[in-house]
Design a protein around this motif. Structure first.
Motif, PDB file in Angstrom:
ATOM      1  N   PRO A  35     -93.827 107.815   4.718  1.00 43.72           N
ATOM      2  CA  PRO A  35     -95.324 107.649   4.910  1.00 43.72           C
ATOM      3  C   PRO A  35     -95.963 106.550   4.567  1.00 43.72           C
ATOM      4  O   PRO A  35     -97.097 106.305   5.141  1.00 43.72           O
ATOM      5  CB  PRO A  35     -95.617 108.818   3.762  1.00 43.72           C
ATOM      6  CG  PRO A  35     -94.412 109.439   3.179  1.00 43.72           C
ATOM      7  CD  PRO A  35     -93.076 108.451   3.877  1.00 43.72           C
ATOM      8  N   ASN A  36     -95.112 105.494   4.170  1.00 42.19           N
ATOM      9  CA  ASN A  36     -95.880 104.185   3.954  1.00 42.19           C
ATOM     10  C   ASN A  36     -95.790 103.303   5.245  1.00 42.19           C
ATOM     11  O   ASN A  36     -96.575 102.350   5.277  1.00 42.19           O
ATOM     12  CB  ASN A  36     -94.878 103.173   2.772  1.00 42.19           C
ATOM     13  CG  ASN A  36     -95.096 103.974   1.341  1.00 42.19           C
ATOM     14  OD1 ASN A  36     -95.901 104.750   1.219  1.00 42.19           O
ATOM     15  ND2 ASN A  36     -94.047 103.809   0.938  1.00 42.19           N
ATOM     16  N   PHE A  37     -95.035 103.644   6.132  1.00 45.38           N
ATOM     17  CA  PHE A  37     -95.169 103.021   7.401  1.00 45.38           C
ATOM     18  C   PHE A  37     -96.459 103.119   8.288  1.00 45.38           C
ATOM     19  O   PHE A  37     -96.985 104.180   8.660  1.00 45.38           O
ATOM     20  CB  PHE A  37     -93.863 103.237   8.517  1.00 45.38           C
ATOM     21  CG  PHE A  37     -92.663 103.302   7.969  1.00 45.38           C
ATOM     22  CD1 PHE A  37     -92.458 102.357   6.619  1.00 45.38           C
ATOM     23  CD2 PHE A  37     -91.460 103.443   8.686  1.00 45.38           C
ATOM     24  CE1 PHE A  37     -90.980 102.387   6.448  1.00 45.38           C
ATOM     25  CE2 PHE A  37     -90.325 103.258   8.348  1.00 45.38           C
ATOM     26  CZ  PHE A  37     -89.979 102.650   7.034  1.00 45.38           C
ATOM     27  N   ARG A  38     -96.932 101.924   8.795  1.00 47.93           N
ATOM     28  CA  ARG A  38     -98.224 102.148   9.409  1.00 47.93           C
ATOM     29  C   ARG A  38     -97.819 101.647  10.898  1.00 47.93           C
ATOM     30  O   ARG A  38     -98.379 102.182  11.732  1.00 47.93           O
ATOM     31  CB  ARG A  38     -98.957 100.852   8.955  1.00 47.93           C
ATOM     32  CG  ARG A  38     -99.680 101.194   7.542  1.00 47.93           C
ATOM     33  CD  ARG A  38    -100.636 100.142   7.095  1.00 47.93           C
ATOM     34  NE  ARG A  38    -101.796 100.217   8.143  1.00 47.93           N
ATOM     35  CZ  ARG A  38    -102.308  98.620   8.587  1.00 47.93           C
ATOM     36  NH1 ARG A  38    -101.701  97.736   8.240  1.00 47.93           N
ATOM     37  NH2 ARG A  38    -103.139  98.951   9.417  1.00 47.93           N
ATOM     38  N   ALA A  39     -96.758 100.705  11.084  1.00 51.97           N
ATOM     39  CA  ALA A  39     -96.348 100.236  12.554  1.00 51.97           C
ATOM     40  C   ALA A  39     -95.148  99.656  12.506  1.00 51.97           C
ATOM     41  O   ALA A  39     -94.871  98.955  11.440  1.00 51.97           O
ATOM     42  CB  ALA A  39     -97.399  99.240  13.125  1.00 51.97           C
ATOM     43  N   ILE A  40     -94.387  99.763  13.705  1.00 53.98           N
ATOM     44  CA  ILE A  40     -93.164  99.153  13.534  1.00 53.98           C
ATOM     45  C   ILE A  40     -93.133  98.523  14.981  1.00 53.98           C
ATOM     46  O   ILE A  40     -93.237  98.973  15.976  1.00 53.98           O
ATOM     47  CB  ILE A  40     -91.864 100.086  13.516  1.00 53.98           C
ATOM     48  CG1 ILE A  40     -91.828 100.850  11.953  1.00 53.98           C
ATOM     49  CG2 ILE A  40     -90.424  99.196  13.770  1.00 53.98           C
ATOM     50  CD1 ILE A  40     -90.876 101.958  12.085  1.00 53.98           C
ATOM     51  N   ALA A  41     -92.908  96.961  15.002  1.00 53.23           N
ATOM     52  CA  ALA A  41     -92.680  96.249  16.107  1.00 53.23           C
ATOM     53  C   ALA A  41     -91.349  95.869  16.496  1.00 53.23           C
ATOM     54  O   ALA A  41     -90.526  95.585  15.451  1.00 53.23           O
ATOM     55  CB  ALA A  41     -93.410  95.153  16.414  1.00 53.23           C
ATOM     56  N   LEU A  56     -96.537  97.781   6.354  1.00 57.27           N
ATOM     57  CA  LEU A  56     -96.586  98.858   5.556  1.00 57.27           C
ATOM     58  C   LEU A  56     -97.880  98.941   4.991  1.00 57.27           C
ATOM     59  O   LEU A  56     -98.664  98.027   4.600  1.00 57.27           O
ATOM     60  CB  LEU A  56     -95.234  99.108   4.440  1.00 57.27           C
ATOM     61  CG  LEU A  56     -94.003  99.150   5.119  1.00 57.27           C
ATOM     62  CD1 LEU A  56     -93.053  97.828   4.780  1.00 57.27           C
ATOM     63  CD2 LEU A  56     -93.166 100.017   4.108  1.00 57.27           C
ATOM     64  N   SER A  57     -98.314 100.330   4.335  1.00 60.12           N
ATOM     65  CA  SER A  57     -99.434 100.513   3.563  1.00 60.12           C
ATOM     66  C   SER A  57     -99.266 100.072   2.153  1.00 60.12           C
ATOM     67  O   SER A  57    -100.400 100.012   1.264  1.00 60.12           O
ATOM     68  CB  SER A  57    -100.261 101.934   3.816  1.00 60.12           C
ATOM     69  OG  SER A  57     -99.249 102.852   3.446  1.00 60.12           O
ATOM     70  N   THR A  58     -98.114  99.894   1.533  1.00 65.25           N
ATOM     71  CA  THR A  58     -97.812  99.750   0.140  1.00 65.25           C
ATOM     72  C   THR A  58     -96.580  98.861   0.268  1.00 65.25           C
ATOM     73  O   THR A  58     -95.978  98.414   1.329  1.00 65.25           O
ATOM     74  CB  THR A  58     -97.386 100.943  -0.552  1.00 65.25           C
ATOM     75  OG1 THR A  58     -95.919 101.353   0.086  1.00 65.25           O
ATOM     76  CG2 THR A  58     -98.563 102.115  -0.371  1.00 65.25           C
ATOM     77  N   ASN A  62     -87.273 100.698  -1.549  1.00 64.53           N
ATOM     78  CA  ASN A  62     -85.824 100.717  -1.293  1.00 64.53           C
ATOM     79  C   ASN A  62     -85.571 101.742  -0.233  1.00 64.53           C
ATOM     80  O   ASN A  62     -84.932 101.454   0.872  1.00 64.53           O
ATOM     81  CB  ASN A  62     -84.910 101.139  -2.579  1.00 64.53           C
ATOM     82  CG  ASN A  62     -84.603  99.849  -3.446  1.00 64.53           C
ATOM     83  OD1 ASN A  62     -84.807  98.779  -3.113  1.00 64.53           O
ATOM     84  ND2 ASN A  62     -84.241 100.225  -4.624  1.00 64.53           N
ATOM     85  N   LEU A  63     -86.300 102.866  -0.129  1.00 62.31           N
ATOM     86  CA  LEU A  63     -86.038 103.774   0.928  1.00 62.31           C
ATOM     87  C   LEU A  63     -86.766 103.086   2.122  1.00 62.31           C
ATOM     88  O   LEU A  63     -86.136 103.423   3.154  1.00 62.31           O
ATOM     89  CB  LEU A  63     -87.003 105.083   0.585  1.00 62.31           C
ATOM     90  CG  LEU A  63     -86.864 105.986   1.672  1.00 62.31           C
ATOM     91  CD1 LEU A  63     -85.604 106.679   2.022  1.00 62.31           C
ATOM     92  CD2 LEU A  63     -87.759 107.400   1.244  1.00 62.31           C
ATOM     93  N   ASP A  64     -87.740 102.677   2.124  1.00 64.39           N
ATOM     94  CA  ASP A  64     -88.136 101.814   3.253  1.00 64.39           C
ATOM     95  C   ASP A  64     -87.381 100.909   4.034  1.00 64.39           C
ATOM     96  O   ASP A  64     -87.002 100.909   4.998  1.00 64.39           O
ATOM     97  CB  ASP A  64     -89.741 101.193   2.940  1.00 64.39           C
ATOM     98  CG  ASP A  64     -90.810 102.019   2.504  1.00 64.39           C
ATOM     99  OD1 ASP A  64     -90.894 103.060   2.996  1.00 64.39           O
ATOM    100  OD2 ASP A  64     -91.673 101.507   1.740  1.00 64.39           O
TER     101      ASP A  64
END
Length: 108
Positions: A35-41, A56-58, A62-64
Motif C-alpha cells: 500500500p506504500n508504493f506510489r510508483a515503480i520505475a 513510496l508514500s512512507t 522490511n516488507l517493501d
C-alpha cells in the motif's frame, strides 16, 4: 547498442530490451504491491545492471524491500541479465516529477 540476453542466447537491441523489461516488470508487480508504493520505475544502467526504483508514500519497511526484491527476481529471470540495483525512496513529489527511467511498471 546490442545486449546479450541469455533468454535464448539472443542479442537484443536497446528497444527490444526496454520492451522486455517493461513487460516483465508489469507482470512481476502483480501480487507484489505494498500500500506504500506510489510508483515503480525500471531501467538499465551502463554496466547492464537492471535498476528498479520504487517511490513510496512512507519510509520503506522490511516488507517493501522484500516485495521489491521479489519483483527484481522475476525480472531477472525473464531478461537473463545478472544484476539488479533496487532503490526504495520515500518522496512526496508528484508522479510527473519522478524519474521514470525506461518507464513506470506501476503507478498508484
Amino acid at each position: 547498442m546490442l545486449t546479450l540476453c541469455q533468454q535464448g542466447h539472443k542479442i537484443m537491441n536497446d528497444i527490444d530490451l526496454k520492451e522486455l523489461l517493461i513487460e516483465s516488470g508489469k507482470r512481476a508487480v502483480e501480487g507484489n504491491i505494498s500500500p506504500n508504493f506510489r510508483a515503480i520505475a525500471v531501467g538499465i544502467k551502463q554496466n547492464q545492471t537492471i535498476l528498479i526504483k520504487c517511490y513510496l508514500s512512507t519510509v520503506p519497511s522490511n516488507l517493501d524491500y522484500e516485495l521489491i526484491n521479489d519483483i527484481s527476481g522475476e525480472i531477472l529471470a525473464d531478461t537473463g541479465l545478472d544484476n539488479t540495483e533496487e532503490v526504495c525512496e520515500f518522496t512526496a513529489k508528484s508522479i510527473s516529477e519522478l524519474d521514470s527511467l525506461y518507464g513506470f511498471i506501476y503507478i498508484k
